[in-house]
Design a protein around this motif. Structure first.
Motif, PDB file in Angstrom:
ATOM      1  N   UNK A 111       7.383 -10.219  10.235  1.00  0.00           N
ATOM      2  CA  UNK A 111       6.681  -8.946  10.330  1.00  0.00           C
ATOM      3  C   UNK A 111       7.646  -7.801  10.046  1.00  0.00           C
ATOM      4  N   UNK A 112       7.431  -7.172   8.918  1.00  0.00           N
ATOM      5  CA  UNK A 112       8.238  -6.032   8.496  1.00  0.00           C
ATOM      6  C   UNK A 112       7.344  -5.179   7.600  1.00  0.00           C
ATOM      7  N   UNK A 113       7.546  -3.855   7.558  1.00  0.00           N
ATOM      8  CA  UNK A 113       6.689  -3.018   6.718  1.00  0.00           C
ATOM      9  C   UNK A 113       6.545  -3.490   5.271  1.00  0.00           C
ATOM     10  N   UNK A 114       7.574  -4.128   4.716  1.00  0.00           N
ATOM     11  CA  UNK A 114       7.486  -4.554   3.317  1.00  0.00           C
ATOM     12  C   UNK A 114       6.687  -5.839   3.141  1.00  0.00           C
ATOM     13  N   UNK A 115       6.274  -6.470   4.243  1.00  0.00           N
ATOM     14  CA  UNK A 115       5.530  -7.721   4.135  1.00  0.00           C
ATOM     15  C   UNK A 115       4.138  -7.612   4.758  1.00  0.00           C
ATOM     16  N   UNK A 116       3.679  -6.380   4.994  1.00  0.00           N
ATOM     17  CA  UNK A 116       2.367  -6.156   5.568  1.00  0.00           C
ATOM     18  C   UNK A 116       1.419  -5.611   4.507  1.00  0.00           C
ATOM     19  N   UNK A 117       0.138  -5.955   4.625  1.00  0.00           N
ATOM     20  CA  UNK A 117      -0.871  -5.485   3.678  1.00  0.00           C
ATOM     21  C   UNK A 117      -1.167  -4.015   3.946  1.00  0.00           C
ATOM     22  N   UNK A 118      -1.080  -3.192   2.898  1.00  0.00           N
ATOM     23  CA  UNK A 118      -1.182  -1.740   3.100  1.00  0.00           C
ATOM     24  C   UNK A 118      -2.168  -1.046   2.156  1.00  0.00           C
ATOM     25  N   UNK A 119      -2.879  -1.817   1.313  1.00  0.00           N
ATOM     26  CA  UNK A 119      -3.859  -1.197   0.420  1.00  0.00           C
ATOM     27  C   UNK A 119      -4.967  -2.203   0.157  1.00  0.00           C
ATOM     28  N   UNK A 120      -6.097  -2.031   0.841  1.00  0.00           N
ATOM     29  CA  UNK A 120      -7.157  -3.045   0.781  1.00  0.00           C
ATOM     30  C   UNK A 120      -7.720  -3.209  -0.630  1.00  0.00           C
ATOM     31  N   UNK A 121      -7.657  -2.163  -1.447  1.00  0.00           N
ATOM     32  CA  UNK A 121      -8.190  -2.259  -2.805  1.00  0.00           C
ATOM     33  C   UNK A 121      -7.308  -3.101  -3.719  1.00  0.00           C
ATOM     34  N   UNK A 122      -6.060  -3.296  -3.337  1.00  0.00           N
ATOM     35  CA  UNK A 122      -5.128  -4.075  -4.158  1.00  0.00           C
ATOM     36  C   UNK A 122      -4.912  -5.489  -3.616  1.00  0.00           C
ATOM     37  N   UNK A 123      -5.556  -5.822  -2.510  1.00  0.00           N
ATOM     38  CA  UNK A 123      -5.379  -7.138  -1.901  1.00  0.00           C
ATOM     39  C   UNK A 123      -5.637  -8.253  -2.918  1.00  0.00           C
ATOM     40  N   UNK A 124      -4.788  -9.296  -2.975  1.00  0.00           N
ATOM     41  CA  UNK A 124      -3.677  -9.608  -2.055  1.00  0.00           C
ATOM     42  C   UNK A 124      -2.327  -9.042  -2.493  1.00  0.00           C
ATOM     43  N   UNK A 125      -2.289  -8.345  -3.637  1.00  0.00           N
ATOM     44  CA  UNK A 125      -1.007  -7.807  -4.099  1.00  0.00           C
ATOM     45  C   UNK A 125      -0.799  -6.408  -3.513  1.00  0.00           C
ATOM     46  N   UNK A 126      -0.935  -6.309  -2.216  1.00  0.00           N
ATOM     47  CA  UNK A 126      -0.793  -5.002  -1.570  1.00  0.00           C
ATOM     48  C   UNK A 126       0.292  -5.023  -0.511  1.00  0.00           C
ATOM     49  N   UNK A 127       1.279  -5.891  -0.693  1.00  0.00           N
ATOM     50  CA  UNK A 127       2.508  -5.821   0.087  1.00  0.00           C
ATOM     51  C   UNK A 127       3.652  -5.607  -0.888  1.00  0.00           C
ATOM     52  N   UNK A 128       4.733  -5.018  -0.411  1.00  0.00           N
ATOM     53  CA  UNK A 128       5.900  -4.830  -1.273  1.00  0.00           C
ATOM     54  C   UNK A 128       6.409  -6.188  -1.754  1.00  0.00           C
ATOM     55  N   UNK A 129       6.487  -7.154  -0.844  1.00  0.00           N
ATOM     56  CA  UNK A 129       7.026  -8.460  -1.215  1.00  0.00           C
ATOM     57  C   UNK A 129       6.170  -9.158  -2.262  1.00  0.00           C
TER      58      UNK A 129
END
Length: 295
Positions: A202-220
């Motif tokens: 659990x880190x900000x870069x590995x959390x989902x942050x844009x539902x419209x881009x899911x699943x490519x919505x984490x930095x990682x």
């Protein structure tokens, strides 16, 4: 206002990329291809301070003090990416991230409760400090070992700055706002202190942050190697249960400092969260309002 004091304190310990990195001590025989690849991934990940800053400025338009501090945080975080890329430019130019690879991690984050985001990034700085310390121990080449130690110290200082802003919010004279801050500390602190129970770090870069881009919505997920982080932690640098315990202890200790209680476990912090949620709901009910969801 905290920004002037934080600027002065961070400026006094700022490192110089030319003078403080021992470039002339590089030993090519001590850098493996595997290690060099992980440096590239971290360089790209650190570039994500750019969209994070855009998020912070958007969601904190009401707070000029914190927004001004972002000028310092953004500069120092982008410098982390830069020093890792400079290392690759000097010693493994074939692995320097392309502009396209860097730009791929710049995307919009959905709006979120600012206090929860602040606590999330405070916990993220604690975690990064420990990740980079562990990475420094894993690496064998002396220059990159030194770089990871230096940037780990930056992350610790950034965590300290975020802690100051959380403390400021809790000290706010408006009871409901202060309780919202307490609720954010308890909620996010509890989740981050229970990270060992999840399959992914659990880190900000590995959390989902844009539902419209899911699943490519984490930095990682937008890195050249989306599965890199788990492999780096588990089978490369060896971020094991002992290291994770240190992270959890720091999060719980910081939550205790902010909330005026001692927390030994994430469960104790969760009980406090429920207590604060009930207080917020009661206050909202008395005022004929809907209880805020942030707590």
């Amino acid at each position: 206002m905290l920004y002037p004091e934080l600027y002065k304190s961070l400026e006094s310990v700022r490192w110089n990329m030319e003078k403080d990195i021992p470039w002339d001590e590089f030993d090519a025989s001590l850098l493996t291809d595997e290690q060099a690849q992980t440096i590239k991934m971290n360089a790209i990940t650190e570039w994500a301070a750019l969209p994070a800053t855009e998020m912070f400025l958007r969601d904190n338009r009401h707070d000029s003090d914190f927004s001004a501090f972002m000028s310092v945080w953004f500069f120092e975080e982008q410098k982390h990416s830069l020093v890792l890329m400079e290392y690759l430019r000097r010693f493994r130019p074939d692995l320097v991230p392309t502009e396209e690879e860097l730009h791929a991690v710049r995307f919009e984050f959905d709006p979120a409760p600012p206090l929860e985001t602040l606590m999330l990034h405070f916990c993220g700085e604690i975690r990064l400090n420990h990740w980079y310390r562990c990475a420094s121990a894993w690496h064998t080449e002396p220059v990159i070992k030194r770089i990871y130690r230096i940037i780990s110290e930056d992350e610790a200082r950034h965590g300290g700055a975020y802690l100051r802003y959380l403390k400021k919010a809790i000290a706010d004279g408006r009871q409901q706002f202060a309780d919202m801050a307490r609720g954010a500390v308890a909620k996010i602190g509890m989740l981050m202190a229970a990270a060992r129970r999840t399959e992914k770090p659990l880190h900000p870069t590995n959390l989902h942050v844009n539902k419209d881009l899911f699943p490519r919505d984490t930095v990682q997920s937008r890195l050249p190697d989306p599965d890199w982080l788990e492999r780096w932690l588990d089978s490369q640098i060896g971020f094991d249960a002992d290291w994770e315990k240190k992270v959890v202890e720091r999060i719980l200790h910081a939550a205790g400092l902010l909330l005026g209680r001692k927390f030994e476990t994430a469960q104790e912090l969760n009980r406090y969260r429920k207590e604060i949620s009930g207080r917020i709901a009661a206050a909202a009910g008395a005022a004929g309002e809907t209880a805020p969801s942030a707590a």
